[in-house]
Enzyme design. Structure first.
Site, PDB file in Angstrom:
ATOM      1  N   GLY A  64       0.905  -1.151   0.000  1.00 44.59           N
ATOM      2  CA  GLY A  64       0.000   0.000   0.000  1.00 44.59           C
ATOM      3  C   GLY A  64       0.931   1.184   0.000  1.00 44.59           C
ATOM      4  N   CYS A  65       0.450   2.369  -0.237  1.00 39.93           N
ATOM      5  CA  CYS A  65       1.367   3.504  -0.346  1.00 39.93           C
ATOM      6  C   CYS A  65       1.878   3.937   1.023  1.00 39.93           C
ATOM      7  CB  CYS A  65       0.703   4.665  -1.048  1.00 39.93           C
ATOM      8  SG  CYS A  65       1.834   5.983  -1.500  1.00 39.93           S
ATOM      9  N   GLN A  66       1.043   3.861   2.037  1.00 35.57           N
ATOM     10  CA  GLN A  66       1.407   4.483   3.313  1.00 35.57           C
ATOM     11  C   GLN A  66       1.656   3.509   4.446  1.00 35.57           C
ATOM     12  OE1 GLN A  66      -0.884   7.804   4.551  1.00 35.57           O
ATOM     13  NE2 GLN A  66      -1.044   8.624   2.500  1.00 35.57           N
TER      14      GLN A  66
END
Lengths: 414, 143
Positions: free
Chosen positions: B53-55
């Site tokens: 996921g990005c974060q």
């Protein structure tokens, strides 16, 4: 009594707020607080109305048409170029090239100037605080040409180590490409000095102005940079428009970027000759409407007064920094002496994403994550931050509400 | 061991969330679920188990026993941990066929759809996808 008081109406934030329609929005049952301005700024009514008017009244393809609409659109498009030329104080109007954004502007230089001039063993200098858009294009050049990427370190406050920078410069250095302002830290870099040292070493320079143009007065002749890149959407302008400024002499010697319409002089199957500046770098139909209305956002900035805006934003930053520091366990990443209105922070051991989600529930927009600056995150030994970034329309009341909301989020997460 | 169906489990979650009429209640409950989720053993916290996921980072492992898939997962963000906990609650211990056909409608019903938005902000969409990928894999190995 009141008549004797001299009212100096320099900057009225409540008047300014009325010019930005989106600021009246209710998000999750709360009035929106938009603190994600470093990602993109909201648009004033003049920009929105002008785009509406363009599509209703004179949408046309530019430069080659002889009919009325094409002429109107062309002259409006070129009027924006003149406005940008004045806005940046470039020496020549044709030094202003329209692109799709800062990323494309940097890539244009990397694909044309750099691929012509960078050779094996040469060096390119960037800094630790760069956005990925000012790292990856140069890495691609380095890989292709066998050149090396050198990186200016950042101190604990989030400022460039200028002594280290000077020691990185050598006759191998061909280009120095650094951010004017860090998107994560808000640090304002001493670009004039950076450019001066680069020139002394025989290198050229590119300044990534994506984060500076909205906050600072930009004078490319004073900075003396060879290239300057920025995006309209961060300057209260439309999306999909960017600018590359380049010194005329360098632009003239540069090979073309994309091939297509508009950038040519004559085409035969044997040989094509290219158009003159700036058209040689503007292949194909550009983003006509958005370029045209970009002028309105620049006018809006000028009318409001860039000095007024800067003063107001600096005061707001000072106020917000003080208010943020009151929150126990809050650590600000980026405490440079010269900063724009950006506050990146961490709160105890809470994941920034959790903070972002709970602020959003309270109508507050911030950005969380690595902000496309992973090397900088590594420098500070963190994975990401929550970032509040301010614009001319933000207020102390919003900062106060933010602090209450953040305390609430903290309490919920503990 | 008794297994309740996906729809029964979903209904239970929806019922629990319906007790709260404000966002604070919902999120406090979600955070609480996150805190209660059993931490993933360190040996599973490795690169190959990370869902990109990005974060936030999400780790997911799956085990197949007696025709059923058992999931374990964790995240470094507490709200995502709460969401992860619900996914495990619903899908762990089900058959590959049931995991594959699960519509996960409950996420919408409890008002957490925003976490399924394609914003790259969390790994929830990727996590459901990965759980279903495990179901496909176990299904094809054991059928």
């Amino acid at each position: 009594m009141e008549a004797t008081v001299e009212v100096t109406k320099e900057f009225d934030v409540h008047e300014i707020r009325q010019r930005f329609p989106v600021l009246t929005r209710i998000v999750n049952k709360k009035p929106l607080i938009y603190f994600d301005n470093a990602a993109t700024a909201q648009k004033p009514d003049v920009v929105i109305d002008a785009l509406d008017y363009y599509y209703k009244k004179y949408n046309a393809n530019i430069h080659r048409g002889i009919h009325a609409l094409a002429e109107e659109a062309t002259s409006a498009y070129e009027a924006t170029r003149t406005a940008v030329h004045k806005f940046l104080n470039s020496k020549f109007r044709e030094e202003i090239i329209f692109t799709s954004g800062t990323t494309e502007s940097i890539n244009l230089v990397a694909y044309t100037w750099a691929r012509k001039n960078i050779k094996k063993g040469d060096e390119i200098i960037v800094s630790t605080m760069e956005h990925h858009s000012n790292i990856v294009p140069w890495q691609l050049v380095c890989e292709e040409k066998g050149a090396r990427l050198k990186v200016i370190p950042v101190n604990d406050r989030g400022e460039l180590d200028m002594e280290a920078y000077k020691s990185l410069l050598s006759e191998k250095t061909k280009i120095v490409s650094v951010a004017h302002v860090s998107n994560v830290l808000g640090t304002i870099n001493p670009v004039k000095e950076i450019v001066k040292y680069a020139h002394e070493a025989g290198a050229i320079t590119l300044i990534d102005g994506a984060q500076s143009t909205v906050h600072l007065n930009i004078d490319v002749q004073d900075i003396d940079c060879d290239f300057f890149a920025f995006s309209a959407h961060k300057v209260y302008g439309p999306g999909g428009v960017g600018v590359l400024y380049g010194k005329k002499k360098i632009l003239e010697e540069m090979p073309v970027f994309k091939g297509g319409g508009e950038m040519i002089s004559e085409v035969t199957f044997e040989k094509t000759t290219y158009n003159e500046l700036p058209y040689k770098f503007e292949a194909g139909t550009p983003n006509v409407g958005d370029v045209i209305v970009f002028k309105r956002s620049l006018e809006f900035l000028e009318k409001t007064g860039r000095k007024n805006i800067h003063k107001y934003e600096q005061e707001l930053l000072k106020y917000a920094t003080g208010a943020f520091k009151e929150i126990e366990g809050l650590r600000i990443i980026g405490t440079a002496k010269n900063k724009t209105g950006v506050i990146s922070f961490l709160l105890d051991k809470i994941h920034p994403q959790d903070i972002g989600v709970l602020l959003d529930q309270q109508g507050i927009a911030v950005r969380t994550g690595h902000h496309c600056a992973q090397p900088l995150m590594d420098r500070f030994g963190i994975k990401g931050t929550a970032r509040a970034s301010f614009a001319m329309y933000n207020t102390r009341e919003e900062v106060d509400r933010f602090v209450v909301a953040l305390r609430k989020a903290k309490k919920m997460l503990q | 061991m008794q297994f309740t169906s996906i729809s029964e489990r979903e209904k239970e979650i929806v019922d629990n969330f319906s007790l709260f009429d404000d966002w604070e209640g919902k999120y406090e409950y979600l955070i609480d679920l996150g805190k209660k989720l059993e931490p993933l053993d360190d040996k599973y916290r490795k690169e190959e188990n990370i869902i990109k996921g990005c974060q936030s980072t999400v780790w997911l492992v799956a085990d197949y026993r007696d025709g059923r898939i058992f999931f374990k997962a964790d995240s470094d963000a507490i709200i995502v941990r709460g969401l992860v906990s619900m996914l495990i609650e619903v899908l762990s211990g089900q058959t590959p066929e049931d995991v594959l056909s699960a519509k996960m409608e409950f996420i919408k019903e409890i008002g957490m759809m925003q976490h399924l938005a394609q914003t790259r902000s969390n790994g929830l969409v990727s996590m459901i996808k990965q759980m279903k990928n495990y179901a496909i894999a176990f299904h094809s190995i054991h059928s």
